[in-house]
Design an enzyme around this catalytic site. Sequence first.
Site, PDB file in Angstrom:
ATOM      1  N   LYS A 177      35.439   6.163 -37.356  1.00 40.85           N
ATOM      2  CA  LYS A 177      36.548   5.231 -37.585  1.00 40.85           C
ATOM      3  C   LYS A 177      37.830   5.813 -36.988  1.00 40.85           C
ATOM      4  CE  LYS A 177      33.744   2.881 -40.767  1.00 40.85           C
ATOM      5  NZ  LYS A 177      33.111   2.789 -42.058  1.00 40.85           N
ATOM      6  N   SER A 203      36.043   0.015 -48.650  1.00 38.78           N
ATOM      7  CA  SER A 203      36.007  -0.481 -47.270  1.00 38.78           C
ATOM      8  C   SER A 203      36.355  -1.954 -47.148  1.00 38.78           C
ATOM      9  CB  SER A 203      34.631  -0.221 -46.666  1.00 38.78           C
ATOM     10  OG  SER A 203      33.613  -0.831 -47.431  1.00 38.78           O
ATOM     11  N   HIS A 220      37.374   5.648 -44.678  1.00 36.45           N
ATOM     12  CA  HIS A 220      38.604   4.946 -44.278  1.00 36.45           C
ATOM     13  C   HIS A 220      39.863   5.711 -44.656  1.00 36.45           C
ATOM     14  CE1 HIS A 220      36.412   1.352 -43.072  1.00 36.45           C
ATOM     15  NE2 HIS A 220      35.639   1.588 -44.108  1.00 36.45           N
TER      16      HIS A 220
HETATM   17  C1  LIG Z   1      31.655   2.696 -42.255  1.00 34.17           C
HETATM   18  C2  LIG Z   1      31.351   3.320 -43.555  1.00 34.17           C
HETATM   19  C3  LIG Z   1      30.282   4.203 -43.691  1.00 34.17           C
HETATM   20  C4  LIG Z   1      29.282   4.425 -42.603  1.00 34.17           C
HETATM   21  O1  LIG Z   1      29.774   5.268 -41.624  1.00 34.17           O
HETATM   22  P1  LIG Z   1      29.104   5.219 -40.177  1.00 34.17           P
HETATM   23  O2  LIG Z   1      29.539   6.476 -39.536  1.00 34.17           O
HETATM   24  O3  LIG Z   1      29.620   3.997 -39.521  1.00 34.17           O
HETATM   25  O4  LIG Z   1      27.623   5.159 -40.399  1.00 34.17           O
HETATM   26  C5  LIG Z   1      30.127   4.846 -44.886  1.00 34.17           C
HETATM   27  N1  LIG Z   1      30.960   4.609 -45.916  1.00 34.17           N
HETATM   28  C6  LIG Z   1      31.969   3.750 -45.838  1.00 34.17           C
HETATM   29  C7  LIG Z   1      32.856   3.551 -47.012  1.00 34.17           C
HETATM   30  C8  LIG Z   1      32.193   3.060 -44.660  1.00 34.17           C
HETATM   31  O5  LIG Z   1      33.171   2.172 -44.579  1.00 34.17           O
END
Ligand SMILES: *Cc1c(COP(=O)(O)O)cnc(C)c1O
Length: 384
Positions: free
Chosen positions: A239, A182, A210
């Site tokens: 996302k 991330s 991602h």
């Molecule tokens: C954003 C993210 C999460 C968390 O996901 P949410 O739905 O925002 O709680 C988990 N793992 C990674 C790698 C992320 O970037």
Amino acid sequence: MHSLDTYAADKIQRLEAASLMRRLKPTQRTAGAFVERDGRRLLSFSCNDYLGLSQHPAVKAAAQAAIETYGAGSGASRLVTGDTPLLSELEARLARLKGTEACVVFGSGYLANTGVIPTFAGKGDIVLVDELAHACIWAGAQLSGARILPFAHNDTDHLAALLAEHRAGARHAIVATDGVFSMDGDLAPLDWLSAVCEANDAWLLSDDAHGVGVLADGHGSAALFPEAQIPFQMGTLSKALGSYGGYLCGSQAVVDLLKTRARTLVYTTGLPPAAAAAALAALDIIEAQSALTALPLAKARAFTKAVGLPPAASPIVPVIIGEAQDALDASRALEAEGFLVVAIRPPTVAAGAARLRIAFSAEHPDAEIARLAQLVKPYVKGRP
Ligand SMILES: *Cc1c(COP(=O)(O)O)cnc(C)c1O
């Protein structure tokens, strides 16, 4: 002053002194990857809404229609009365996208990882975690009570050595990694990780937060490694899908056990119907428009080419600055030019590795990417 407030105020003072205090800033997001902050309109390179679907008319309309039909909230845990019919439809669609037997949707990605790992690992087990994996993987590993063994980033030799040393003494082993990291934007070598896991009877968990929607025609990072065996395919609806929620795709048995035992599913309220409906509408768009899903990576690559960095592997491009205050200064300089590029500081990244994290969206105009590249280039050159 109350001792609690003294404690909080002291801690804040120390964070401020180290340029590590973070504060919320009300931000109104609008279509076209723009945000409004303090009355200013900025083009955002800090949203994870890679396809702009959170603002898409069809996605918004689906959320509105779901509220009309089902109400604003889901009213209870999924196991009680919170299992809106949209959720089973969404799970079937996600399983199809990922090519797995089954899927379970959680309230968020964070809740997915903190539910999945403790369901399958506990005392007497080991959880091996890539050192750069997301905070919620670490949280899940800690909650599990299993022994945690960090391995060097993307280092399959280190992973194999740890398994050689510790696997025999443990009942179960989970290997957990981000599929797309991330804060670094690089990919995990899922084929190699899978081979090491298969050789050691370890269960691979890949977090595709991602990757889904933006890699391999929207199927996500695992689809780039068709040979890899990944029994836990985790991801988020928050996302590229433009909604909110998390999921775990896997076998029917894994999913059935999670639905009855994962504490972050059992003891929390089901996802609001609007979030499920928005994610379903987003999947319609992702499955129908592979040209759209390819845009964030293409734009990231245009940027890395323009600034002289190696080609981007995902829509995320880090520009390492070093000290937290320098990263904040760089972010402020870009803001003065109309760009929102939030500085990422410790503890989200390692000390001395504060950075600009630039996230590309299908909606970014090419001319603005070129202008951003000119402004960022000096920071790339000064890279340690
Ligand atoms: C954003 C993210 C999460 C968390 O996901 P949410 O739905 O925002 O709680 C988990 N793992 C990674 C790698 C992320 O970037």
